[in-house]
Design an enzyme around this catalytic site. Sequence first.
Site, PDB file in Angstrom:
ATOM      1  CG  HIS A  35      -7.869   3.609   0.025  1.00 39.01           C
ATOM      2  ND1 HIS A  35      -7.295   3.000  -1.061  1.00 39.01           N
ATOM      3  CD2 HIS A  35      -6.901   4.399   0.564  1.00 39.01           C
ATOM      4  CE1 HIS A  35      -6.029   3.416  -1.176  1.00 39.01           C
ATOM      5  NE2 HIS A  35      -5.767   4.265  -0.202  1.00 39.01           N
ATOM      6  CG  HIS A  79      -1.323   6.369  -2.369  1.00 37.07           C
ATOM      7  ND1 HIS A  79      -2.457   6.295  -3.160  1.00 37.07           N
ATOM      8  CD2 HIS A  79      -1.674   5.895  -1.147  1.00 37.07           C
ATOM      9  CE1 HIS A  79      -3.462   5.811  -2.435  1.00 37.07           C
ATOM     10  NE2 HIS A  79      -3.006   5.560  -1.210  1.00 37.07           N
ATOM     11  CD  GLU A 109      -7.559   6.351   5.741  1.00 36.63           C
ATOM     12  OE1 GLU A 109      -6.493   6.927   6.033  1.00 36.63           O
ATOM     13  OE2 GLU A 109      -7.959   6.230   4.562  1.00 36.63           O
ATOM     14  CG  ASP A 111      -1.473   5.761   3.045  1.00 38.05           C
ATOM     15  OD1 ASP A 111      -1.755   5.563   1.849  1.00 38.05           O
ATOM     16  OD2 ASP A 111      -2.281   6.302   3.836  1.00 38.05           O
ATOM     17  CG  ASP A 112       0.139   8.878   0.873  1.00 34.18           C
ATOM     18  OD1 ASP A 112       0.180   8.822  -0.361  1.00 34.18           O
ATOM     19  OD2 ASP A 112      -0.876   8.561   1.537  1.00 34.18           O
ATOM     20  CG  HIS A 160      -2.009   1.020   1.183  1.00 35.37           C
ATOM     21  ND1 HIS A 160      -3.347   0.695   1.049  1.00 35.37           N
ATOM     22  CD2 HIS A 160      -1.973   2.373   1.256  1.00 35.37           C
ATOM     23  CE1 HIS A 160      -4.075   1.796   1.055  1.00 35.37           C
ATOM     24  NE2 HIS A 160      -3.256   2.838   1.167  1.00 35.37           N
TER      25      HIS A 160
END
Length: 325
Positions: free
Chosen positions: A188, A10, A191, A269-270, A8
């Site tokens: 997603h 991005h 969350e 994630d980021d 996961h």
Amino acid sequence: MIPKLELHLHLEGAAPPALIRDLAARRHIDISGIFDERGRYKFTDFAGFLAVYEAATSVLQSPEDYARLTRAVLEDSADQGVVYAETFLSPDFCGGGDLSAWRDYLAAIEEAAAQCAAQGGPELRGILTCVRHFGPERAKRAALCAAETAGRFVTGFGMGGDETVGAQKDYAWSFDCAREAGLGLTTHAGEWRGPQEIRDALQDLGVTRIGHGVRAIEDLALVDELAERGITLEVCPGSNIALGLYPDLRHHPISELDRRGVKVTISTDDPPFFHTSLTREYEGLHAAFDWDEGQFMRLGHTALDAAFCDTDTKARILKKLESTA
């Protein structure tokens, strides 16, 4: 240097701030407001994060930019001990959803990834994503791009963006299109909305993986269902904490989900947005839950089982995992 897998991530969200500032300066684009005094991305909530993310992405305007981005992200992943990664890519950001333009971007990304792998770096695969808050019609264009370029590199389809916009079922056509093309499916969910959002994703989109999914812990019947069905959660603890879902790792549900038999994996994630790295995630989980090397290796095998890649690739990655066992 435990060998790590990340499911996961991005691609634009992994862009080093220095790279984005350099591209902005070259194009005379003023995005200085998205950085703090230390040069890091700044935001106060999820809506602000999305705005900063899209502002940073706006300076990535050519296939060459994305090739440079891919190399930078994979070099950092290699430093973290990553041997395999899957990254989210949106045709909306790479050519505005136009298939011909997307092919050009894809070729540049894939070539950069192949060069990094040939030099001993991680193997990378792409999960094309639609952006939820861009709406179902634009999602169809992303799905068609995914279906038309499915193959060795493009192995999955998913959905990111603002989970509070619309419903999972609004994007069923796009997921059906990707499924027919043989792509792995993830979205997603769980969350910002609760357990029902995860149920909707499973029922309406037929995914085998859930991005985040941590709020399943609020419904133990759902937790049992996830465990029984073998649904894999792409958990990003540092992201959840940075965005205020949980106050710290000790209150994060990843350990309890794992204890109850849910397949969990660890991702960032980021990472520069949330001031984390995969190594930092591992260190934090070790400190919070006393997870040891054996536990991390077990979760690495879980990630490999859930990966959207072919059997030959899995066999290569398995050898890398077992070489340090």
